[in-house]
Design an enzyme around this catalytic site. Structure first.
Site, PDB file in Angstrom:
ATOM      1  N   ASN A 233     -40.308  15.113  33.714  1.00 59.87           N
ATOM      2  CA  ASN A 233     -39.842  15.584  35.020  1.00 59.87           C
ATOM      3  C   ASN A 233     -39.053  16.885  34.855  1.00 59.87           C
ATOM      4  OD1 ASN A 233     -37.315  14.809  34.064  1.00 59.87           O
ATOM      5  ND2 ASN A 233     -37.286  12.898  35.207  1.00 59.87           N
ATOM      6  N   SER A 256     -48.445  18.507  38.307  1.00 63.02           N
ATOM      7  CA  SER A 256     -49.867  18.782  38.111  1.00 63.02           C
ATOM      8  C   SER A 256     -50.444  19.634  39.239  1.00 63.02           C
ATOM      9  CB  SER A 256     -50.626  17.463  38.013  1.00 63.02           C
ATOM     10  OG  SER A 256     -51.958  17.688  37.643  1.00 63.02           O
ATOM     11  N   GLN A 278     -55.566  14.618  41.456  1.00 62.87           N
ATOM     12  CA  GLN A 278     -54.291  15.240  41.083  1.00 62.87           C
ATOM     13  C   GLN A 278     -53.210  14.999  42.117  1.00 62.87           C
ATOM     14  OE1 GLN A 278     -53.991  16.629  37.827  1.00 62.87           O
ATOM     15  NE2 GLN A 278     -55.825  15.366  38.010  1.00 62.87           N
ATOM     16  N   HIS A 281     -50.902  12.054  41.520  1.00 57.96           N
ATOM     17  CA  HIS A 281     -49.966  12.095  40.395  1.00 57.96           C
ATOM     18  C   HIS A 281     -48.511  12.088  40.857  1.00 57.96           C
ATOM     19  CE1 HIS A 281     -51.431  12.287  36.364  1.00 57.96           C
ATOM     20  NE2 HIS A 281     -52.349  13.196  36.625  1.00 57.96           N
ATOM     21  N   GLU A 346     -53.275  25.143  36.730  1.00 57.01           N
ATOM     22  CA  GLU A 346     -53.391  24.309  35.533  1.00 57.01           C
ATOM     23  C   GLU A 346     -54.860  23.903  35.315  1.00 57.01           C
ATOM     24  OE1 GLU A 346     -51.535  20.057  33.939  1.00 57.01           O
ATOM     25  OE2 GLU A 346     -51.557  20.520  36.068  1.00 57.01           O
ATOM     26  N   HIS A 347     -55.472  23.334  36.357  1.00 57.66           N
ATOM     27  CA  HIS A 347     -56.879  22.908  36.298  1.00 57.66           C
ATOM     28  C   HIS A 347     -57.663  23.692  37.346  1.00 57.66           C
ATOM     29  CE1 HIS A 347     -54.411  19.182  35.447  1.00 57.66           C
ATOM     30  NE2 HIS A 347     -55.097  19.294  34.318  1.00 57.66           N
ATOM     31  N   ASP A 380     -58.807  14.644  31.581  1.00 60.79           N
ATOM     32  CA  ASP A 380     -57.541  13.951  31.350  1.00 60.79           C
ATOM     33  C   ASP A 380     -57.652  12.926  30.225  1.00 60.79           C
ATOM     34  OD1 ASP A 380     -55.881  15.235  33.095  1.00 60.79           O
ATOM     35  OD2 ASP A 380     -56.080  13.774  34.708  1.00 60.79           O
ATOM     36  N   GLU A 434     -37.185  57.049  11.076  1.00 62.08           N
ATOM     37  CA  GLU A 434     -36.251  56.099  11.696  1.00 62.08           C
ATOM     38  C   GLU A 434     -34.854  56.199  11.101  1.00 62.08           C
ATOM     39  OE1 GLU A 434     -39.157  52.522  13.268  1.00 62.08           O
ATOM     40  OE2 GLU A 434     -38.113  52.215  11.364  1.00 62.08           O
ATOM     41  N   HIS A 439     -35.220  52.296   2.863  1.00 65.35           N
ATOM     42  CA  HIS A 439     -36.618  51.894   3.004  1.00 65.35           C
ATOM     43  C   HIS A 439     -37.524  52.925   2.320  1.00 65.35           C
ATOM     44  CE1 HIS A 439     -35.178  49.051   5.984  1.00 65.35           C
ATOM     45  NE2 HIS A 439     -36.410  48.624   6.238  1.00 65.35           N
TER      46      HIS A 439
END
Length: 449
Positions: A233, A256, A278, A281, A346-347, A380, A434, A439
């Site tokens: 959640n 979802s 969905q 859900h 999402e889907h 799923d 730089e 270096h």
């Protein structure tokens, strides 16, 4: 419900707010939590303050904090020893699982395993036979959260498969499942059975924010993990955000979502069934259909008919979801592609007569389900890709869980003299450009030796 025009205020508001959905859900959760926080903390702190407090308590008090919060939030009175669910309990749960469910779990695990093996990246130069290479190494210890308990969340045992089979394929040495206890201190047997079938190494009866804190911070009994994956959640999602940096996470996932692009080639009854898969859900789930060729009214008629036939609990959830976040929009092809890419669902189901030309243009989606034989619901459980996918528009930049989620990439630099000398002069120029003289001298020293 009515068929909407793409230019309608409702559709424009949806597109504008898709990427702000997380913040809107946070505000709603904050309002609902005030009474609980007043009872537990004697004041009305923000959700973030409560999460910070729980992390601090778990870091300081370990298992004692975990059992204290388990009683406060889950109503379960446990000792620290009872937090861990042993392999014997998992084996018993599996033994009492009906055979058809056992066989379905086995087939799901086999299908997911076969698909995930194809996603493993291949290294090169690992035998130091080339100047450059890359090595892929599995994470040592991964924790997965699965909702459950007596909070009203269904025991989504398929999430155990979808989160931890990819980790197993990647070669993760230790897999940890954490799921809320019921009030009697037990864990849903279906979840334990799935854990047994997958071969999960540890199961812990800890819920919510406390579970994320325990996996991130570690306790005397529950050793911290390298990465936390899995849905939850809004509180779990915020806790994962709080844990990020101490450990890695998969993504910040929300409720979802499904977006269906459909034309008259598909039966309205199947389109409506997919949308409801969905909507049932969560009251915060989003179900949208972009209807081509005037098929919208027939889809709405089917939605209204089918939602009335759902079992009472799922019907109530689906009705509220459709009222708040459901939508049927009359589109042409260009409008459908534009809206789908802006929403980044999402889907995404592509239920059109000729789907192939569409696929390349649909850039933003967690997963694309193509044609009449690929409903989201089969994804799923059985198709092979993990069902843990980015939501709230984050499919624009995130991917779902897969075997490579649990791998680290290490570059191998093994230059020979000729390759070094070919690159060195430009390296020296860049370093001095730089202002990093040491270096430059480090490279230069090898040219004069």
């Amino acid at each position: 419900m009515q068929v909407l025009d793409p230019a309608s205020p409702q559709v424009q508001q949806l597109v504008a707010s898709t990427h702000q959905r997380f913040e809107r859900l946070l505000r709603e959760a904050e309002a609902k939590a005030k009474l609980l926080y007043r009872r537990l903390f004697g004041r009305e702190p923000s959700i973030e303050e409560v999460i910070d407090q729980i992390f601090a308590d778990v870091s300081r008090d370990g298992d004692a904090a975990v059992v204290r919060y388990a009683e406060l939030f889950d109503g379960a009175t446990l000792t620290p020893e009872q937090l861990v669910v042993g392999p014997e309990a998992m084996a018993r749960a599996w033994a009492t699982t009906p055979r058809p469910l056992q066989e379905a779990m086995r087939q799901s695990i086999a299908q997911v395993t076969a698909y995930q093996r194809q996603l493993l990246p291949k290294g090169f130069g690992t035998e130091l036979e080339a100047p450059l290479g890359v090595r892929w190494t599995p994470l040592a210890r991964v924790g997965a959260y699965t909702p459950g308990g007596d909070s009203g969340s269904l025991p989504l045992f398929s999430t155990v498969i979808m989160n931890l089979v990819p980790a197993k394929v990647a070669g993760v040495a230790q897999t940890v499942l954490v799921t809320p206890p019921r009030r009697d201190g037990t864990v849903a047997p279906e979840v334990l059975a799935a854990a047994h079938a997958v071969g999960v190494d540890e199961v812990w009866a800890i819920g919510g924010v406390v579970a994320i804190a325990a996996m991130a911070c570690g306790t005397p009994r529950l050793r911290s993990v390298d990465k936390i994956v899995g849905p939850g959640n809004i509180y779990v999602t915020l806790a994962k955000r709080r844990a990020y940096g101490r450990v890695d996470i998969d993504m910040l996932a929300g409720p979802s979502e499904i977006l269906v692009i459909a034309d008259r080639s598909m039966a309205p009854a199947q389109i409506a069934a997919d949308l409801l898969s969905q909507a049932e859900h969560d009251v915060l789930s989003m179900a949208i259909c972009l209807a081509l060729d005037g098929c919208g009214p027939a889809i709405i008629t089917e939605l209204e008919r089918q939602v009335a036939l759902l079992p009472a609990a799922r019907r109530t959830t689906a009705e509220e979801s459709l009222t708040r976040f459901g939508m049927v929009v009359a589109c042409d092809r260009a409008q459908a592609i534009s809206l789908a890419n802006q929403i980044a669902p999402e889907h995404l189901e592509l239920l059109v007569a000729e789907p192939k030309p569409w696929v390349a243009e649909l850039r933003n989606a967690g997963a694309i389900f193509i044609g009449p034989w690929s409903p989201e619901a089969i994804g799923d459980y059985m198709a092979g890709p993990s069902h843990t996918l980015p939501t709230g528009g984050t499919a624009r930049m995130w991917s779902g869980i897969a075997a490579d989620t649990f791998l680290r990439r290490t570059s191998l630099i093994n230059l020979d003299r000729a390759t070094f000398e070919r690159l060195a002069r430009s390296g020296i120029v860049l370093a001095r450009g730089e202002g990093l003289e040491a270096h430059a001298r480090s490279i230069e020293s090898r040219l004069t030796s």
